[in-house]
Design a protein around this motif. Structure first.
Motif, PDB file in Angstrom:
ATOM      1  N   ARG A 173       0.807  -1.222   0.000  1.00  0.00           N
ATOM      2  CA  ARG A 173       0.000   0.000   0.000  1.00  0.00           C
ATOM      3  C   ARG A 173       0.841   1.274   0.000  1.00  0.00           C
ATOM      4  N   LEU A 174       2.168   1.143  -0.063  1.00  0.00           N
ATOM      5  CA  LEU A 174       3.005   2.347  -0.152  1.00  0.00           C
ATOM      6  C   LEU A 174       2.604   3.114  -1.417  1.00  0.00           C
ATOM      7  N   PRO A 175       2.331   4.425  -1.286  1.00  0.00           N
ATOM      8  CA  PRO A 175       1.817   5.172  -2.442  1.00  0.00           C
ATOM      9  C   PRO A 175       2.714   5.081  -3.683  1.00  0.00           C
ATOM     10  N   GLY A 176       4.020   5.057  -3.486  1.00  0.00           N
ATOM     11  CA  GLY A 176       4.940   4.995  -4.629  1.00  0.00           C
ATOM     12  C   GLY A 176       4.853   3.688  -5.389  1.00  0.00           C
ATOM     13  N   LEU A 177       4.216   2.680  -4.787  1.00  0.00           N
ATOM     14  CA  LEU A 177       4.026   1.391  -5.456  1.00  0.00           C
ATOM     15  C   LEU A 177       2.564   1.232  -5.883  1.00  0.00           C
ATOM     16  N   ALA A 178       1.645   1.444  -4.946  1.00  0.00           N
ATOM     17  CA  ALA A 178       0.219   1.219  -5.250  1.00  0.00           C
ATOM     18  C   ALA A 178      -0.321   2.222  -6.268  1.00  0.00           C
ATOM     19  N   GLN A 179       0.226   3.442  -6.247  1.00  0.00           N
ATOM     20  CA  GLN A 179      -0.324   4.473  -7.137  1.00  0.00           C
ATOM     21  C   GLN A 179       0.523   4.698  -8.381  1.00  0.00           C
ATOM     22  N   LEU A 180       1.376   3.731  -8.682  1.00  0.00           N
ATOM     23  CA  LEU A 180       2.227   3.873  -9.871  1.00  0.00           C
ATOM     24  C   LEU A 180       1.472   3.365 -11.100  1.00  0.00           C
TER      25      LEU A 180
END
Lengths: 485, 450
Positions: free
Chosen positions: A97-104
């Motif tokens: 759920r880290l944004p840099g992974l989930a929102q990529l």
């Protein structure tokens, strides 16, 4: 009776659609900050009849109640054979759920997605080391998607040799996905019987000819037995120009112990949602990477993650590739959980996991084999398969499974593999303690005694669940597949 | 290791019960020649804190979602995800369960997926939906296989050239050894599938026509017309929906006559997550239910007459039919289907329409602003939903690189998929893009004129 099962407070809950009240909603939306605009009226749909209208509280209670009717690994022991229901580490959920992974976004320029590509490259490398294969694809979304990918590569390799071949040999202990995947590559399936639960090189040799494209094996097989003649079997297949595919569903027995590529296997899929501890999600998402030997590397689906000097990139320029198996690059969110698991375990930890998985299965076998019929006596690895032959008074595998639910356990895999009549296939995994396993074995033995003394308990089970045994025949005869009001 | 609970005492007692000296003896069935004689060459085990640092390092090597404006779509969409969605799907009774093989202790999953099937039928206007497939592209491939299966003797399938390129590639991969002829239908100057060519190519061999709705260019194709043309020739119309939020506003494929609807459900509460896991949805007509791929959940009753749900019509599936199954699929995208169910339940009838309308209005605003720029034009005149094609006066790759330097991910270079379209990019505007963000994009695009 002992066991951890009780009938707790179970709340009833209607279908979403039966809750609706006109005008209710569970969503807030920022005010529109541009001029209103609507498409041409003839393109616009009417209101959707029956679509739910609920408040946020309604929705939260609805799904919370539903969740309490489910049994997961976090609820208790889940010894579903060939499914490797090990504990799913929580830190991996946080990581995903880290944004840099989930929102990529997948269309992000590759120079701005180096972290994701590095992670994928790292996972490829780790899986290559664990299996011994020269190259990998992470694209397949699940195990059977991996099988299809692998079998398409085998077919493409044969086509490149100028002889596509027509048949695939599949043992009678194989998962149903194996023949189904082979058929999707245009192959005819030829079943092959085992001897004492395992394949013999002589039997394979007898069926092997120039029309056979491949043999599909599972090792250890679905009886939990190692295919001891695997090297000879691979040699026999290779000698006649065929290739060997391995269903990697049971890799949890072998990490750091033995590597499929070293056995002579040409192609294998991994199940990250089994061996590498990613959650099953109530039926997915999984992830089914495929490893291949160097000879098959040109046929991998595209794109493939590669590393140049200090840069990772997606290589699309692969003229012999079988093509793309799906959109984007695979189930990245699952890959990253598996990567996290591998990094947390380390090489020694993974080997220890396999050792303890095998220890747990053998311990269950030792505790139960005096009471339950064990049709194949070979040394068990990560799972053990009993039959219901010794159950008394017209009690069968299904009754045992349902009675286990009353004791508080998820039942083992039942009626598979097909070669065992009334199969009870138990895979404990390494993440269960001796106490848990002892309590489960006690329950199994208690149920065997109940079958003797009071078989009605088995026939009536389960009685502590929200619903009792369901009418599956009726469901199939008159299918009702959606709510209709 | 905290996931491995056996103590040395446990292990000793267990070995005694098994009657072996050590764990090594349990592996005696594996011939020495295939044993790995060295430790695995993998990095040392990490503590939880170290692991999180490492993953944060990797995350930081990607574009920071808070610092980049994104107008990326093309099959994966940036929509707002209410906090409730992740809270509910994080209930571990849901996410740590397996496939619901034991219905008495899987009613939560089963009822949720029954609700999901209902929602997909409502959205698509179809009779029956399955419990999910892997993603939009593979669902589209399964739709082609099903159409060929249901048509019996026909082996030709027409694919619109405006269908998502990755869907077309996936269909090709799936069909390559099955003696299915795939023929591409070009698109016209308006971005719509060429009706005339489609009519010419349709013949008595054609099993199906596959059209995107909206198509890859964001264009809302005249599906009813294509359905009528296809069906008049005895073929099925497959509608491939990569952005299902459009169905909150535009007529459903079912209403327009589609025979099969295959699509991508990522828009419904699922993070873009560098391409997966996503959600393949699949819906069909009642007459074709026994040809469908994938699992189906059905309603039934228990011994006391109480309502309950089970996996049903399994005689289509691989674990029973093996090589004669309608598909090889086993694990699907169950948790993503649950995610979509929670998301759609939250939006509801009103929210779905409002979010879809905002996507349309914001995209219309962006189109209008971009069309007014001297160096940009909108080559396709047909109606669109939330994404559209922009033609610039420079190669799209150059424009995109320049804007990325200004921390704007302005769209997708169509040249990558269509070599003849060098100066075109696909721009997506959703409810997540504010007017200020759109204005920033427009100003940055205009900057290229200088």
């Amino acid at each position: 009776m002992k066991g951890i099962g009780t009938s707790g407070l179970i709340l009833n809950e209607k279908l979403l659609f039966e809750h609706s009240a006109a005008g209710r909603k569970g969503y807030s939306l920022a005010q529109l900050d541009v001029p209103e605009s609507t498409p041409p009226q003839e393109l616009v749909r009417d209101e959707i009849p029956g679509f739910p209208e609920l408040s946020e509280v309604d929705v939260v209670r609805h799904f919370t109640r539903l969740s309490t009717w489910n049994y997961g690994v976090d609820s208790g022991f889940y010894p579903l054979g060939s499914c490797t229901m090990k504990y799913n580490p929580k830190v991996n959920e946080t990581a995903a759920r880290l944004p840099g992974l989930a929102q990529l976004h997948p269309a992000t320029p590759q120079s701005l997605a180096q972290g994701a590509l590095e992670l994928m490259h790292g996972l490829q490398g780790a899986l290559a080391e664990i299996s011994g294969f020269a190259a990998l694809t992470l694209q397949p979304a699940a195990g059977s998607h991996g099988e299809l990918t692998g079998m398409l590569m085998i077919r493409a390799w044969h086509e490149a040799q100028g002889r596509p071949r027509t048949k695939v040999l599949i043992p009678d202990t194989a998962h149903g996905t194996n023949p189904a995947s082979a058929a999707m590559c245009g192959y005819e399936v030829v079943p092959i019987a085992g001897t004492g639960g395992v394949l013999s090189a002589a039997r394979v040799a007898a069926l092997m000819d120039e029309d056979v494209a491949a043999l599909m094996v599972t090792n250890p097989n679905t009886l939990g037995l190692f295919e001891a003649e695997i090297r000879e079997i691979c040699a026999v297949v290779h000698a006649r120009g065929g290739l060997v595919y391995c269903d990697g569903a049971n890799l949890n027995a072998l990490m750091g112990i033995a590597r499929p590529a070293d056995m002579g296997i040409d192609v294998m899929h991994f199940n990250l949602h089994k061996t590498f501890a990613t959650p099953h999600g109530g039926g997915g998402p999984g992830s089914g990477p495929v490893g291949v030997t160097a000879a098959l590397e040109p046929f991998l689906p595209k794109p493939v993650v590669v590393r140049d000097a200090d840069n990772y990139r997606l290589d699309d320029d692969r003229p012999q590739s079988i093509g793309r198996m799906r959109s984007c690059y695979g189930n990245f969110g699952i890959m990253l959980r598996a990567y996290a698991y591998i990094r947390e375990m380390g090489g020694a930890g993974l080997k220890r996991a396999s050792e303890l998985a095998v220890l747990n299965a053998n311990y269950i076998r030792a505790r139960l084999e005096g009471t339950f019929d064990l049709p194949y006596q070979g040394r068990s690895l990560h799972e053990v398969v009993f039959s219901d032959k010794n159950l008394a008074n017209d009690c069968h595998t299904l009754d045992l499974a349902k009675r286990l639910i009353d004791y508080g356990y998820h039942p083992p895999t039942i009626y598979f593999p097909l070669v065992v009549h009334g199969a009870i296939m138990i895979e404990p995994t390494e993440t269960e303690s001796k106490e848990v396993i002892d309590a489960f074995c006690d329950a199994m033995l208690a149920i065997a005694a109940e079958a003797q003394d009071n078989p009605a308990l088995l026939h009536a089970a389960p009685v502590r669940t929200k619903v009792q045994r369901l009418d599956e025949t009726g469901a199939a005869r008159k299918p009702k597949l959606k709510w209709t009001g | 290791m905290r996931y491995l609970p056996q103590t040395e005492t446990d292990i000793r007692e267990m070995l005694e019960t098994i009657a072996v000296d050590d764990i090594e003896a349990l592996f005696s069935a594996i011939p020495a020649e295939v044993r790995l004689q060295r430790p695995l060459r993998l990095p040392e085990a990490m503590a939880e804190s170290e692991l999180l640092s490492e993953l944060k390092r990797l995350a930081a090597a990607n574009a920071d979602p808070d610092r980049y404006l994104s107008f990326l779509g093309g099959g994966a969409y940036n929509h707002f995800i209410p906090a409730v969605v992740d809270q509910l799907i994080s209930r571990s009774e849901f996410y740590t369960a397996y496939t619901p093989y034991q219905p008495e202790i899987s009613q939560g999953t089963l009822q949720a997926i029954f609700e999901y099937q209902t929602l997909i039928c409502q959205l698509t206007g179809m009779d029956v939906a399955n419990a999910s497939l892997y993603d939009g592209a593979s669902a589209c491939a399964e739709a082609v296989l099903m159409a060929v299966r249901a048509a019996r003797q026909r082996r030709k399938v027409l694919l619109s050239g405006a269908l998502h390129p990755e869907y077309r590639e996936t269909v090709r991969t799936y069909c390559q050894y099955l003696e299915i002829e795939l023929v591409e239908v070009p698109f016209g100057a308006d971005g719509i599938t060429d009706r005339e060519r489609l009519t010419e190519l349709l013949d008595a061999e054609t099993a199906a026509v596959v059209v995107g709705y909206p198509n890859f260019f964001g264009v809302v194709e005249p599906l009813a017309d294509f359905a009528a043309v296809a069906q008049a020739a005895g073929a099925r119309l497959v509608a491939a929906v990569a952005e299902p939020l459009a169905l909150g506003l535009f007529k459903s494929p079912g209403e327009l006559g589609a025979d099969i609807v295959a699509g991508e459900g990522q828009s419904f509460g699922i993070p873009v997550s560098f391409g997966g896991p996503y959600l393949g949805f699949f819906a069909a007509r009642d007459k074709d239910v026994r040809s469908m791929p994938g699992r189906l959940i059905g309603e039934t009753v228990d011994r006391d007459g109480k309502r309950g749900f089970v996996l049903t019509l399994a005689t289509r599936e691989q674990h029973i039919r093996r090589e004669k199954a309608t598909s090889n699929i086993c694990s699907n995208e169950g948790l993503c289907a649950l995610t979509a169910t929670v998301y759609l339940a939250l939006l509801g009838k009103q929210g779905l329409r409002e979010v879809a309308q905002q996507n349309y209005a914001k995209s219309a605003y962006a189109k209008e602003q971009i069309a007014a720029l001297p160096n940009c034009s909108l080559p396709f005149a047909a109606p669109t939903f939330n994404e559209f094609v922009v033609e610039t006066d420079a190669p799209a790759a150059v424009v995109l690189q320049r804007l990325a330097g200004e921390r704007i991910l302005a769209g997708i270079d169509l040249h990558r998929y269509y070599p003849q379209l060098a100066n075109r990019l696909l721009v997506c505007v959703t409810e997540q893009n504010s007017r200020a963000q759109i204005d920033t994009l427009v100003a940055a695009l205009a900057g290229g004129a200088a």
